[in-house]
Every structure is written in C-alpha cells, then in structure tokens.
Write a protein that holds these residues in place. Structure first.
Motif, PDB file in Angstrom:
ATOM      1  N   GLU A  13      51.665  57.835  42.272  1.00 41.84           N
ATOM      2  CA  GLU A  13      51.336  58.382  40.956  1.00 41.84           C
ATOM      3  C   GLU A  13      51.860  59.811  40.812  1.00 41.84           C
ATOM      4  N   ARG A  14      51.680  60.633  41.832  1.00 46.97           N
ATOM      5  CA  ARG A  14      52.132  62.035  41.748  1.00 46.97           C
ATOM      6  C   ARG A  14      53.645  62.114  41.564  1.00 46.97           C
ATOM      7  N   PHE A  15      54.370  61.355  42.375  1.00 43.03           N
ATOM      8  CA  PHE A  15      55.830  61.381  42.253  1.00 43.03           C
ATOM      9  C   PHE A  15      56.274  60.799  40.915  1.00 43.03           C
ATOM     10  N   SER A  16      55.553  59.809  40.414  1.00 44.16           N
ATOM     11  CA  SER A  16      55.903  59.216  39.125  1.00 44.16           C
ATOM     12  C   SER A  16      55.742  60.223  37.996  1.00 44.16           C
ATOM     13  N   ILE A  17      54.725  61.051  38.065  1.00 45.79           N
ATOM     14  CA  ILE A  17      54.535  62.103  37.050  1.00 45.79           C
ATOM     15  C   ILE A  17      55.714  63.077  37.085  1.00 45.79           C
ATOM     16  N   HIS A  18      56.125  63.478  38.294  1.00 47.66           N
ATOM     17  CA  HIS A  18      57.283  64.373  38.406  1.00 47.66           C
ATOM     18  C   HIS A  18      58.535  63.693  37.826  1.00 47.66           C
ATOM     19  N   ARG A  19      58.666  62.406  38.086  1.00 44.81           N
ATOM     20  CA  ARG A  19      59.865  61.706  37.591  1.00 44.81           C
ATOM     21  C   ARG A  19      59.816  61.576  36.068  1.00 44.81           C
ATOM     22  N   LEU A  20      58.609  61.337  35.526  1.00 46.79           N
ATOM     23  CA  LEU A  20      58.461  61.272  34.069  1.00 46.79           C
ATOM     24  C   LEU A  20      58.912  62.584  33.438  1.00 46.79           C
ATOM     25  N   PRO A  57      44.139  53.970  37.069  1.00 42.25           N
ATOM     26  CA  PRO A  57      43.097  54.959  36.788  1.00 42.25           C
ATOM     27  C   PRO A  57      43.653  56.362  36.988  1.00 42.25           C
ATOM     28  N   ALA A  58      43.453  57.233  36.015  1.00 44.54           N
ATOM     29  CA  ALA A  58      44.087  58.554  36.048  1.00 44.54           C
ATOM     30  C   ALA A  58      43.211  59.570  36.750  1.00 44.54           C
ATOM     31  N   THR A  59      43.822  60.360  37.637  1.00 42.86           N
ATOM     32  CA  THR A  59      43.143  61.541  38.148  1.00 42.86           C
ATOM     33  C   THR A  59      43.204  62.616  37.066  1.00 42.86           C
ATOM     34  N   LEU A  60      42.426  63.665  37.254  1.00 38.17           N
ATOM     35  CA  LEU A  60      42.393  64.727  36.253  1.00 38.17           C
ATOM     36  C   LEU A  60      43.768  65.373  36.097  1.00 38.17           C
ATOM     37  N   ASP A  61      44.424  65.663  37.227  1.00 42.51           N
ATOM     38  CA  ASP A  61      45.753  66.272  37.169  1.00 42.51           C
ATOM     39  C   ASP A  61      46.731  65.373  36.418  1.00 42.51           C
ATOM     40  N   THR A  62      46.679  64.075  36.742  1.00 41.13           N
ATOM     41  CA  THR A  62      47.585  63.130  36.096  1.00 41.13           C
ATOM     42  C   THR A  62      47.345  63.078  34.602  1.00 41.13           C
ATOM     43  N   LEU A  63      46.081  63.070  34.215  1.00 38.91           N
ATOM     44  CA  LEU A  63      45.731  62.980  32.796  1.00 38.91           C
ATOM     45  C   LEU A  63      46.294  64.168  32.023  1.00 38.91           C
ATOM     46  N   VAL A  64      46.133  65.368  32.595  1.00 38.46           N
ATOM     47  CA  VAL A  64      46.640  66.571  31.922  1.00 38.46           C
ATOM     48  C   VAL A  64      48.158  66.505  31.806  1.00 38.46           C
ATOM     49  N   GLN A  65      48.819  66.231  32.930  1.00 36.56           N
ATOM     50  CA  GLN A  65      50.278  66.252  32.918  1.00 36.56           C
ATOM     51  C   GLN A  65      50.849  65.153  32.024  1.00 36.56           C
ATOM     52  N   ARG A  66      50.195  63.997  32.024  1.00 33.47           N
ATOM     53  CA  ARG A  66      50.675  62.901  31.188  1.00 33.47           C
ATOM     54  C   ARG A  66      50.586  63.265  29.705  1.00 33.47           C
ATOM     55  N   ASN A  67      49.446  63.813  29.308  1.00 32.52           N
ATOM     56  CA  ASN A  67      49.283  64.222  27.911  1.00 32.52           C
ATOM     57  C   ASN A  67      50.310  65.280  27.532  1.00 32.52           C
ATOM     58  N   ARG A  68      50.521  66.232  28.446  1.00 33.48           N
ATOM     59  CA  ARG A  68      51.439  67.326  28.125  1.00 33.48           C
ATOM     60  C   ARG A  68      52.878  66.823  28.004  1.00 33.48           C
ATOM     61  N   LEU A  69      53.273  65.979  28.952  1.00 31.14           N
ATOM     62  CA  LEU A  69      54.656  65.481  28.924  1.00 31.14           C
ATOM     63  C   LEU A  69      54.919  64.608  27.702  1.00 31.14           C
ATOM     64  N   ARG A 107      45.061  68.807  23.721  1.00 28.67           N
ATOM     65  CA  ARG A 107      44.155  68.093  24.618  1.00 28.67           C
ATOM     66  C   ARG A 107      44.435  68.470  26.071  1.00 28.67           C
ATOM     67  N   ALA A 108      45.699  68.545  26.428  1.00 28.00           N
ATOM     68  CA  ALA A 108      46.049  68.942  27.799  1.00 28.00           C
ATOM     69  C   ALA A 108      45.526  70.337  28.106  1.00 28.00           C
ATOM     70  N   ASP A 109      45.627  71.231  27.135  1.00 30.51           N
ATOM     71  CA  ASP A 109      45.108  72.588  27.332  1.00 30.51           C
ATOM     72  C   ASP A 109      43.592  72.586  27.538  1.00 30.51           C
ATOM     73  N   ARG A 110      42.891  71.775  26.742  1.00 32.91           N
ATOM     74  CA  ARG A 110      41.431  71.725  26.879  1.00 32.91           C
ATOM     75  C   ARG A 110      41.024  71.221  28.262  1.00 32.91           C
ATOM     76  N   VAL A 111      41.695  70.178  28.717  1.00 30.40           N
ATOM     77  CA  VAL A 111      41.334  69.603  30.012  1.00 30.40           C
ATOM     78  C   VAL A 111      41.661  70.567  31.145  1.00 30.40           C
ATOM     79  N   SER A 112      42.844  71.186  31.101  1.00 29.28           N
ATOM     80  CA  SER A 112      43.202  72.132  32.166  1.00 29.28           C
ATOM     81  C   SER A 112      42.306  73.359  32.128  1.00 29.28           C
TER      82      SER A 112
END
Length: 907
Positions: free
Chosen positions: A354-361, A384-396, A416-421
């Motif tokens: 999941e972490r590497f996939s976020i970087h690739r996205l 299932p999204a971790t908190l970090d994944t959720l923020v980065q996914r929304n932002r990207l 939304r990403a700002d609120r979560v972070s």
C-alpha cells in the motif's frame, strides 16, 4: 544475600548497568565462587548494555572450552547469537542460536529452552516473518517455564508481529497485557520495551503526540536500565515522530545521539541514517540526503545481510524513492516503485504494498498517466485505509481533479486531507511538490465554503471510524457544510469532566453548559480517544430538511463506529494469539497434554454466558482455571468473586449469597447486598458447591435459570447478571443418587464440565511449577536466587502429591523458609514423607563385575563414582536406550536424564 544474589536481583529488575557495576566491583570474589557463572553473567550484561564486541568475544572464547557446564554453555551461545545478529552477521547468529537450542533441549531446563526459542523467533521474524508457524510452540515453552518476564517478552514479540500485519489494535492489546504483568513483576528493561511498542502503535494509529510521549518514556526506562538498544531504538522512533509534527531540529538532535552511540549495531545505525535522510528531504536538502543514503550503502555494502529484516530493507527503499521524487526524477522513481511493489507482493506484505502504491500513484499523477493512476487508485480503494494512506489518497486525487478541470471537487478533497492531517498532527502529510507542479502559484485551498455533503463525504466518515479524534472533525466539517446546526461543539469528557475542543455558534461557556445538560441538544457519540469519550453536541436548526440532514450524518457516524468494531473483531479472530487464550498468566502453568485438552474447551466457552462446572481433586487449580476463564471472557473488566461454600456456617449460606434487608431477621441491623449482587456484571466462583444445603439449592437453581434472586426481607425479586462457575472435589452424581444434591440443580450446573487431572498425571508441569514457586517465595522471603539440585527435583517428580498443586506450593514455601540465601536446595530439606517416597535401587547381582572404590575419599565423591559407573554400564548394555537403562537402574527416565546432564554424559 551473596554477591551473585545481588547481581541476579538487579538483572531480575532489568537494571543491567547496576548489575554490571556490582559484578565488576566484586570480580575477584565472584570468580573464586564460580568462574563459569561470573563469565556467563558478564557476557550477558555486556550484551545488554551495548558492548556487542566485548560480549561476543567473551562468549565465543568461552564456548571453545569443552568443560563448560550445560546451563552456562546454552546462555553463552545465546549471547553469541544475539551479538552476531545485531552486528549484522546473520548466518553466524543462526549457528550459535542452534547451538543454544540444542544444549537447552538436553538440559531439560524450561527457562533456557524458552529463552532460546524466543531468540529464534526474533531472528526468524526479522527474516520476513518465517517464524509465524512456530508461535504456538513457543507459547507452550514459555508457559512451561513459568517465568513472567519471558511471558512479557513473548507478548512484546506478538505485539511487533501484529503491528507489521497492520493490526495496531491487536498490537496494543499485547502491550497492555505486558504492562499489566509488569505491575506485578517489575523490570525496567521490559518496561522500556513496552513503551517502545506503544510508541510504534501510536505512530501507526496516527496519534503522534502519544508516540512522542511513549518514545520518551522508553528512553527514560532504558537509561535507568542501561539497555543500550532500547534507548537507541527509542531515539530513532522519537526522531520519526518529531519530524512528522514538524520539529525537525529536535529530530536531528535525537538522530545525532544515536549515531554517536550505535556504531556497533549496524541496523540501528542504518535506521538512524534513514531517519536523517527523510528529515533532509523534508527540508529540501537533497544533496545532503543523497550523501546520507550513500553512507547507508557504505555501511551495509560489505555486509549483504546487514539489513536482513524485510522492514529495514523496504524502509530504506522507500527513502530512495522519496528522494527521486523530490528531485523530480519521476520516471526513475516509477521503475523503482514497480520493483518495490512486486517485492512486497512476493512477501505478502500488504502494508508496504500500500505504501509503495501511494508513492507510485503520486508519480503517475505527476507523469499525467491518468489511466494508470485510475487503475491503481481502484486497487487502493479496495483495501482498508490507514490514516496516512487516507490523507495522501485524498490529496493526490484532489490534485488530479483540479488538473482535470474539476476545481471544486479537487479543492474539497484537499480541504479534507488538510483536516485529517491537522487532526493527526502530521505535517509530513502535507504535499508541496505536486502543488508546485500543478497549481502554479494558485492558493492550494480555496477560501470558498465547502460544498454540501455528498457521497464522498459519507465514504470519508465511514473510513475514519477507527480514529475518533479525526472522525470528530470530519463530522464537524460535514455539519458546517450542510448548515444544519445553529451551534455545535466538540467535547471530550475526561476524569475532570467535559472540556470543549472546538465550537461553532457557542462560546466555550455556553458549549460546556450544553454538554452538562443532556437532553437539551443532540449528541453524536464518536467513540473514545485516549480513554476519553468524544461527542459532538449539536443545536440543530428546526426545519425538517436540516433535522433530516443531521440524522443522516448521525447514522453515518454510527455506521462508521459499527464497521470499525467489526474490523477489530475480525482482526481479533485472525490474531496469532487470540484474546480469549488462557495461557497469558505466569500463575497458570499448564504444560501437559491433558491440560491442553481442558484448556481447548475452556477457551471456546470462555466468551459465552454458559455456567461451568469444574471438578477435580483438592488443590488441582480449579480456582486458577476459573480466573483464567473470567479473564478470557467479555466480563474481564468486571469483578470475579470467589465464594467457598464451606467457609461459612451452613445456616448462613443463604443470607451470604442472596443478601437480606435490614430487619429481615434478628441481628440484621443493616442491609446486606449479598455475594451474588456484589458480583453483578462479572463472574461468581462457587467453590465446594456440593456443600450447599438442600433447602438453599432451589433458590440457587432459580437464580441460574432466571437470573433472579429474592433477598431475605425484600418484597420483590431482583434481576442480577452474573456468570457462574462452580467447582467441587466431590462426586456429584453419587450425591444425587444419595439424595444429598438436587438432580435438577446438578443438570443446570453441568452444562459444561471441565475435569482437572491430578498433578501425578501431569508430572511434566512439576519442574516449571517448582521454578515458579522458588522465584515467588524466594522474592517474598528475601532469599535471593535459589536453585534445586537434580536429586531434589527427582524426589519431587517421583512423589504422588495427594494434595496436588497446593501441597507442592506449600512444600516449596517451607523449603524456601528453611534455606540460606542464594543456596541450592537438597533432599535433606524435603519433608520426611517425600524423602521416604523415593524408590530404592535394586542390588547388583553377585555375578556382575564389582566396582572398586577407595575408602580414603569423601563419601559424596565415592557415591558419585559408583553412580556414574553404573549408569555408563546400563547405557552400554541397552545400547543407549534411556528408558530401558532407567528401568535397569530402578530410577525414573527423568532421573537418569538429570544425572547424565549433571555429569555431561552424552551416550
């Protein structure tokens, strides 16, 4: 207390520096007392205090000597294994650990075996979780050892494995269990390891403030203990959490301390350099970051196994990718990430996939590969999204939407990403690079109000159910955007009462007033964060449309919390060590096959409300089993009350169980709730249930069937929710046949029956039980470190134990009271009936060859020569078949094994 006793006491308390100081100060005397013990303890303490080279040299040198007693050889091999492991010599560490395991198995010392197996778990778990299939066996070995500190160490290992499996809730459960054990069995080193684990869980759960506090606590405990690796690991964890909250200068100071003190520990050094590289990337110092990564390459380049841990390897890999992307080398970064994702999939590591996939996205969006980015996003959305994944996914996705012309949608995702972070306090989740690429100087987030809640809002709320502190602010934002409330406040209720965290339309005083008057406003429960319930207090607008919108938001929040509970339940069911397991207490040492069958049934029925009947001889551990069942039930946070039906006069049992009202009978000057009501919500253990009088049995039966009691003098029955576990050493079937026990009550109690075998049928539990009682009563009576001679243990193994565990515990307590501090207990200190129970060795037939023994030598030496000769002859004649040789000698197989171990005979 002898000098070794003081050293061992410090080791037992996890105070390694103090133990080493005392060992050095008394070196001459201690070497005279026992050179092998002195050298072994010194090697162990050098290892624990961070002198890996010194510990390894001492241990490996001593192991080359052939005359080492088995216990010291096993311990030294373990030290050599662990120091080689932490010095990045992985193959060598496996060799030494195998040696330690082989020696420990031959000694039949449960503690040595469990220690070596825990070492194997550590080495093999770091080698890509290959040890998972062994966890069950290690749990059994630790249970046999009866050592609470080994049980804590095992809990810590399980916590680490569950964290790597993306189960921070399960990881926390093990850490909390370890912390509870430490309250009873203090140890500064293990306390530091617990705080270290809680720091990691805090980071994984998005609670960075807790992660910082726990890392600081770990460092403090390690400093007191002198355990170098815990202190250095705590500093690395602290640096990571500090850089996440934007305190980069403090993070660099922590890293600097590690780099000054960790050069013998390659992996810790690499972890510190990796953390430094990430700080430098965050500061935009890319050349310095490249130099730091080259330093990691130089450190591990000559040691292919230096980063043997999968986690260590992928962490450094992620840092390389971050550096490539920060430098705008998107194409090269994408190639690296393709390989990284394939590696994670091969290891079945969904966390790093999941972490590497976020970087690739991120890279695909930067390269404007919209189609590929969409495919990858679809795969990510299914997990299932971790908190970090959720923020980065929304932002990207927000950036991608803005570039694609959907400005309003993209801006809301960025908000939304700002609120979560912001809620997580993680500034590392801010994304500036894509902002520069795509927004070209425009404001990152539009000042316009958020659009009304939509399907994305609903999905966001549901995904945040596991993070109440983030869910709260997202729900608040949804209420704001919907405009359905005149006033709203976010309130947390702690021990000091409610406190307002954020409010709209009210000032703080008005918000507190609304929180303290339930029923005047709508309340949205948001779950607990740091053991505090969080709520939104809402004064809704009166219009039907706004009321309906608020109800919809409330339902979404409730659904999010319900789904999170289901996710946690699923994780618990899939846990490597289930919550309802009964082998989590050092007081409960059940290591026999017979007890394994009993525990298997007990584990299955513990979470149910069923009544249980425990039978067995006096002293077999019936109450101990009842307490274990209670701890594994959903009533574990409530009381378990034991009531012995023979402890009060028979004519008072009814009033004691069911209670009475003031004036119900002569002498009832005050009301008494009774034992059953006192156990409300928990478990009632009725010991010696066969002694309940016949006239009381119908009332007990009614209570079991209806959960109602009728206290004396009360006009109405009272409902009470209590789970009943009854126990007896009597044969209830015979009492029923004799009319002394009601048949209907017997069948009501006998829903689930667990029969405990007597101790004579589970003799393999005697050695760990004796070790446990020696430690327990030795500490209570200030007798230091007591040991048992092999011959004494043989007496204990052969005795029939009519009083079972209780008799064994009392026998050890009596021996400890009579013993000198730090001594070895001999057969002379046993009770006369146990001394008289030993089998006599049959005389050797006349035709057998005689053994000539000089009479001008001490009697013990002469006896030992005779015994050794007879044992060797017996083994020769039986061609090494131990059981046959033991039968020939008239001793037990265990007794023969212990003698061979003492003399170092390996046939």
């Amino acid at each position: 207390m002898s000098h070794f006793g003081k050293v061992e006491a410090n080791v037992q308390a996890g105070l390694f520096s103090a133990a080493l100081d005392h060992l050095d100060a008394e070196a001459k005397d201690l070497v005279r007392v026992d050179e092998h013990q002195y050298n072994t303890i010194r090697a162990e303490l050098l290892y624990q205090t961070g002198d890996l080279n010194g510990a390894y040299q001492l241990a490996s040198t001593l192991l080359r000597r052939s005359a080492l007693p088995a216990e010291w050889a096993a311990r030294l091999a373990y030290v050599a294994a662990m120091t080689a492991f932490e010095s990045a010599r992985f193959t060598e560490s496996l060799d030494y650990l195998g040696q330690s395991l082989r020696i420990a198995d031959k000694t039949d010392n449960a503690r040595l075996v469990a220690t070596a197996q825990l070492g194997a778990l550590r080495l093999m778990a770091d080698a890509d979780n290959a040890a998972v299939p062994l966890l069950g066996d290690v749990r059994k070995s630790v249970a046999r050892s009866g050592d609470p500190h080994l049980l804590i160490a095992l809990r810590l290992h399980f916590a680490r494995v569950e964290a790597s499996r993306r189960s921070p809730g399960e990881s926390r459960r093990h850490l909390v269990a370890a912390a509870e054990l430490l309250q009873r069995f203090p140890n500064a080193w293990l306390e530091g390891r617990v705080h270290l684990g809680l720091s990691i869980v805090g980071t994984l759960s998005g609670d960075l403030e807790a992660a910082i506090v726990e890392a600081q606590s770990a460092i403090s405990c390690a400093s007191r203990s002198g355990h170098s690796r815990t202190e250095l690991a705590g500093l690395v964890n602290l640096s990571h959490a500090l850089q996440c909250v934007g305190r980069r200068d403090e993070a660099k100071r922590s890293i600097d301390i590690v780099l000054r003190g960790s050069r013998q520990d390659v992996e810790i050094t690499a972890a510190a350099l990796d953390s430094l590289a990430n700080v430098l990337i965050g500061e935009g110092c890319l050349d310095a970051a490249r130099a730091t990564i080259r330093e990691i390459d130089n450190l591990v380049g000559t040691m292919p196994s230096a980063l043997h841990s999968h986690w260590a390897r992928v962490t450094v890999w992620q840092t390389r990718v971050r550096l490539l992307q920060a430098a705008g080398e998107w194409q090269l970064g994408d190639r690296e990430l393709t390989a990284a994702i394939a590696g994670a999939v091969a290891q079945h590591d969904t966390c790093w996939e999941e972490r590497f996939s976020i970087h690739r996205l991120k890279g695909q969006i930067a390269l404007r590969r919209v189609s590929e980015a969409g495919d990858l996003l679809a795969k990510l959305e299914l997990q299932p999204a971790t908190l970090d994944t959720l923020v980065q996914r929304n932002r990207l996705v927000g950036f991608a939407a803005i570039v694609d012309g959907h400005d309003e949608k993209g801006q809301e995702l960025l908000r939304r990403a700002d609120r979560v972070s912001l809620g997580a306090g993680n500034t590392n989740l801010q994304e500036t690079q894509l902002e520069e690429v795509f927004l070209c100087g425009r404001d990152k987030v539009s000042p316009l109000a958020s659009p009304p809640p939509d399907l994305d809002t609903a999905v966001a709320l549901i995904e945040l159910g596991g993070h109440p502190h983030i869910l709260a602010r997202e729900a608040l934002a949804a209420i704001d955007a919907a405009g359905c409330a005149r006033a709203v406040a976010l309130v947390a209720t702690g021990a000091q009462g409610p406190r307002v965290l954020e409010c709209r339309g009210w000032d703080e005083r008005q918000a507190l007033a609304a929180a303290r008057k339930p029923g005047t406003s709508d309340v949205l429960a948001l779950g607990e964060h740091r053991d505090e319930p969080w709520q939104l207090i809402v004064e809704a607008r009166p219009e039907l449309e706004h009321r309906c919108t608020l109800i919809a938001i409330r339902k979404l929040v409730g659904t999010a919390l319900t789904l999170d509970r289901h996710r946690r339940d699923e994780q618990q069911r899939a846990a490597l060590w289930p919550a309802e397991a009964l082998d989590g207490d050092p007081e409960s040492i059940w290591a026999s096959e017979q007890m394994s069958e009993v525990l298997s049934v007990a584990r299955r029925i513990a979470p149910t409300p069923l009544s249980i009947l425990v039978t067995g001889e006096t002293g077999t551990g019936k109450e101990m089993l009842a307490r274990a069942i209670h701890r594994a039930s959903d009533r574990a946070d409530r009381a378990m009350l034991p009531f012995n039906c023979t402890a009060v006069p028979r004519d008072m049992i009814e009033s004691q169980l069911f209670g009475y009202r003031k004036g119900a009978f002569t002498g009832a000057d005050t009301s008494f709730a009774g034992i059953i009501r006192a156990a409300a919500g928990g478990t009632l253990f009725l010991d010696e249930i066969a002694e309940v009088p016949l006239d009381v049995q119908p009332k007990l039966l009614r209570f079991l069937e209806t959960h109602e009691i009728h206290p004396l003098g009360e006009p109405q029955p009272v409902k009470v929710d209590v789970r009943v576990i009854a126990a007896t050493n009597a044969r209830l079937e015979q009492l029923v046949a004799e009319g002394r026990f009601r048949e209907d009550l017997f069948y009501r109690l006998n829903v689930v029956r667990l029969k405990l075998p007597p101790l004579r049928e589970r003799r393999e539990e005697i050695p760990p039980l004796v070790d446990h009682y020696l430690r327990k009563y030795g500490d209570e009576q200030k007798r230091g470190r007591l040991t048992l001679s092999d011959e004494t243990l043989e007496y204990l193994l052969l005795y029939a134990w009519p009083g079972n565990l209780r008799q064994l515990a009392n026998e050890v307590r009596r021996m400890v009271a009579m013993a000198e501090a730090d001594s070895t207990l001999t057969p002379a200190q046993l009770s006369p009936e146990i001394q008289a129970s030993r089998r006599t060795i049959p005389a050797v037939p006349a035709e057998e060859p005689a053994v000539r023994v000089r009479i001008d030598q001490p009697l013990p030496v002469a006896v030992e020569i005779l015994e050794q000769t007879m044992v060797k002859i017996a083994l020769d004649r039986t061609h090494g078949r131990v059981e046959e040789a033991a039968r020939m000698l008239g001793i037990s197989r265990k007794g023969l094994f212990l003698k061979r171990r003492r003399w170092g005979l390996h046939h």
